[in-house]
Design an enzyme around this catalytic site. Structure first.
Site, PDB file in Angstrom:
ATOM      1  N   LYS A   1     -10.511 -13.708   4.427  1.00  0.00           N
ATOM      2  CA  LYS A   1     -10.468 -14.688   3.321  1.00  0.00           C
ATOM      3  C   LYS A   1     -11.468 -15.205   2.773  1.00  0.00           C
ATOM      4  CE  LYS A   1      -6.405 -13.646   1.086  1.00  0.00           C
ATOM      5  NZ  LYS A   1      -6.164 -12.125   1.790  1.00  0.00           N
TER       6      LYS A   1
ATOM      7  N   LYS B   1      -2.261   3.049   4.723  1.00  0.00           N
ATOM      8  CA  LYS B   1      -1.019   2.671   4.219  1.00  0.00           C
ATOM      9  C   LYS B   1      -0.842   2.296   2.876  1.00  0.00           C
ATOM     10  CE  LYS B   1       0.336  -2.031   5.879  1.00  0.00           C
ATOM     11  NZ  LYS B   1       0.501  -2.627   6.893  1.00  0.00           N
TER      12      LYS B   1
ATOM     13  N   LYS C   1      -2.059  -0.842   0.714  1.00  0.00           N
ATOM     14  CA  LYS C   1      -3.321  -1.596   1.537  1.00  0.00           C
ATOM     15  C   LYS C   1      -4.261  -1.854   0.695  1.00  0.00           C
ATOM     16  CE  LYS C   1      -4.671  -3.168   5.404  1.00  0.00           C
ATOM     17  NZ  LYS C   1      -3.953  -4.168   6.067  1.00  0.00           N
TER      18      LYS C   1
END
Ligand code: TRP
Length: 329
Positions: free
Chosen positions: A111, A194, A197
């Site tokens: 992040k 997935k 995602k």
């Protein structure tokens, strides 16, 4: 009876991956355990400090949870900010959470890279807030995906540290709740990874998607140029389509297309048509329920109130005991 807790950030609509990865299992789990399901609206501020439609996003997740069969009578379904005791526990835990260990957390590093202009303290202490969520009900089990395992590990560290520091055996050590064979990983439609995602349009089929949207997304799913020899190994994108089909279609349908693939007669267009109709059929009752609940603000409000009451009964007891343990009067 185990106390099981799960949280989700209100960042978007739920998709088939959420359904098969967790929600479907929650509907059984809620009758066998003391379950807490909450919507992590505090957490969303770590990345979106000025949310545009926080209420709306929270309501959407709640509606979709209920539409999937979460039962507000059986489980405690609540909004994180309706349990401000969480914030107080977060404060206490932060006093014994160290900068070094927080900086080493993978999600923090990611992040920090993706929002270099907003590396705020909330982002750094995301794991302490998550630990507070878990420990406020003294939870035993937390169903988490791979990406959250490190956070759960930190929660154990904080719980143990608290117990050691104050010489109590107060917090249990929460472990990951394992769905075992019931866990189905749903791939995305973009050929990789997935579902959900990547943020790319069309990677995920949302539970609220209308049939024509589902058809469009599935028809655009990535495939390959087709098998060139019999019984060939399937490429990732093609295997993904089969995995999706296994989740929503009948075994006969899967066998039919598998045979077609193995004999090199497969037409991906036909398979996608079948797959989209089967997804539509599968999601139909959920979609209807979402529409019905979205229009029933009174009921949603009532569910939030019930959840808040139950969550606070548990949370205020914990915070009261924690205050005493630390030495507040
Ligand atoms: N961090 C979780 C996620 O991003 C959401 C979350 C917040 C959570 N608090 C939690 C999950 C407590 C489990 C338990 O998906």
């Amino acid at each position: 009876m185990d106390i099981v807790l799960s949280g989700i950030r209100p960042t978007g609509n739920l998709h088939l991956g959420n359904y098969f990865g967790a929600l479907r299992n929650f509907t059984k789990m809620q009758y066998e355990n003391n379950c807490y399901f909450f919507i992590a609206d505090y957490h969303s501020l770590t990345t979106h400090p000025t949310p545009e439609n926080l209420q709306g996003n929270v309501k959407q997740v709640l509606v979709e949870y209920l539409a999937c069969g979460l039962d507000p009578e059986a489980a405690t379904i609540y909004v994180q900010s309706d349990l401000p005791e969480t914030a107080e526990l977060y404060l206490f835990l932060n006093m014994n959470a160290y900068k070094g260990e927080l900086e080493r957390v993978t999600t923090f590093k990611e992040k920090a890279k993706s929002q270099p202009n907003n590396i705020n303290a909330g982002l750094l202490t995301y794991p302490t807030l998550m630990a507070a969520d878990i420990l406020i009900h003294r939870s035993h089990k937390v169903p988490v995906g791979k990406d959250q395992e490190q956070h759960l590990e930190m929660t154990r560290t904080f719980a143990n540290r608290f117990n050691r520091l104050y010489k109590v055996e107060y917090f249990p050590e929460p472990v990951a709740y394992n769905f075992g064979d019931d866990l189905v990983k749903i791939p995305g439609l973009d050929g990789s990874g997935k579902m959900g995602k990547s943020e790319g349009e069309g990677n995920a089929v949302f539970l609220a998607d209308e049939p024509n949207v589902i058809r469009k997304k599935v028809m655009r799913a990535v495939t390959d140029t087709g098998p060139v020899e019999k019984n060939a190994k399937k490429s990732d994108p093609v295997q993904n389509l089969f995995t999706l089909m296994q989740a929503v279609s009948t075994p006969d349908t899967v066998d039919y297309f598998n045979d077609k693939f193995n004999s090199c007669e497969i037409r991906y267009g036909d398979m996608k048509k079948q797959l989209s109709e089967d997804i539509i059929k599968f999601t139909d009752p959920i979609r209807e329920k979402i529409k019905q609940l979205s229009a029933d603000d009174d009921y949603i409000k009532k569910v939030m109130e019930i959840g808040k009451e139950k969550a606070r009964a548990s949370g205020s007891k914990t915070i009261h005991e924690v205050r005493q343990i630390i030495g507040f009067r």
